[in-house]
Design a protein around this motif. Structure first.
Motif, PDB file in Angstrom:
ATOM      1  N   MET A 108     -69.977  -5.983  60.864  1.00 38.42           N
ATOM      2  CA  MET A 108     -69.344  -4.776  60.334  1.00 38.42           C
ATOM      3  C   MET A 108     -69.085  -3.759  61.448  1.00 38.42           C
ATOM      4  N   MET A 109     -67.877  -3.195  61.433  1.00 38.78           N
ATOM      5  CA  MET A 109     -67.478  -2.219  62.454  1.00 38.78           C
ATOM      6  C   MET A 109     -66.664  -1.110  61.812  1.00 38.78           C
ATOM      7  N   THR A 110     -66.641   0.047  62.470  1.00 39.55           N
ATOM      8  CA  THR A 110     -65.747   1.109  62.030  1.00 39.55           C
ATOM      9  C   THR A 110     -64.358   0.844  62.615  1.00 39.55           C
ATOM     10  N   ASP A 115     -64.290   1.948  66.164  1.00 39.09           N
ATOM     11  CA  ASP A 115     -64.853   0.961  67.084  1.00 39.09           C
ATOM     12  C   ASP A 115     -63.832  -0.118  67.410  1.00 39.09           C
ATOM     13  N   TYR A 124     -63.656  -3.332  52.791  1.00 29.17           N
ATOM     14  CA  TYR A 124     -63.947  -2.038  53.375  1.00 29.17           C
ATOM     15  C   TYR A 124     -65.150  -1.409  52.683  1.00 29.17           C
ATOM     16  N   GLU A 170     -67.235   2.471  52.647  1.00 29.07           N
ATOM     17  CA  GLU A 170     -67.291   3.857  53.109  1.00 29.07           C
ATOM     18  C   GLU A 170     -68.749   4.281  53.117  1.00 29.07           C
ATOM     19  N   ASN A 214     -67.668   7.482  57.269  1.00 34.06           N
ATOM     20  CA  ASN A 214     -66.952   6.523  58.103  1.00 34.06           C
ATOM     21  C   ASN A 214     -66.453   5.372  57.246  1.00 34.06           C
ATOM     22  N   TYR A 228     -65.840   1.476  57.200  1.00 33.75           N
ATOM     23  CA  TYR A 228     -66.265   0.250  57.876  1.00 33.75           C
ATOM     24  C   TYR A 228     -65.445  -0.925  57.362  1.00 33.75           C
ATOM     25  N   GLU A 267     -65.517  -5.260  57.195  1.00 31.71           N
ATOM     26  CA  GLU A 267     -66.395  -6.404  57.290  1.00 31.71           C
ATOM     27  C   GLU A 267     -65.669  -7.627  56.759  1.00 31.71           C
TER      28      GLU A 267
END
Length: 67
Positions: free
Chosen positions: A22-24, A27, A54, A56, A60, A62, A64
């Protein structure tokens, strides 16, 4: 022509999410060097293919991979 580029780069972002989890979106932008608009295009592509979802959290957004 642009569809081919978006498709290829969506594959790169998919691989990035496979490796890192998982990333923003921020990122993803920083790591890939892609402009925000282009990241959104590639994420839209992956969403349409039902490859990602997605979340939240803490103000932010995120991304995944779907399991």
């Amino acid at each position: 022509m642009l569809n081919n580029l978006i498709s290829a780069d969506a594959g790169l972002i998919w691989q990035l999410l496979c490796e890192r989890g998982m990333m923003t979106i921020d990122d993803i932008e920083k790591i890939t060097g892609y402009r925000q608009m282009y990241v959104y295009l590639t994420l839209g592509w992956l969403s349409r293919e039902d490859k990602i979802h997605y979340l939240e959290k803490d103000d932010n957004l995120y991304v995944e991979l779907n399991k």
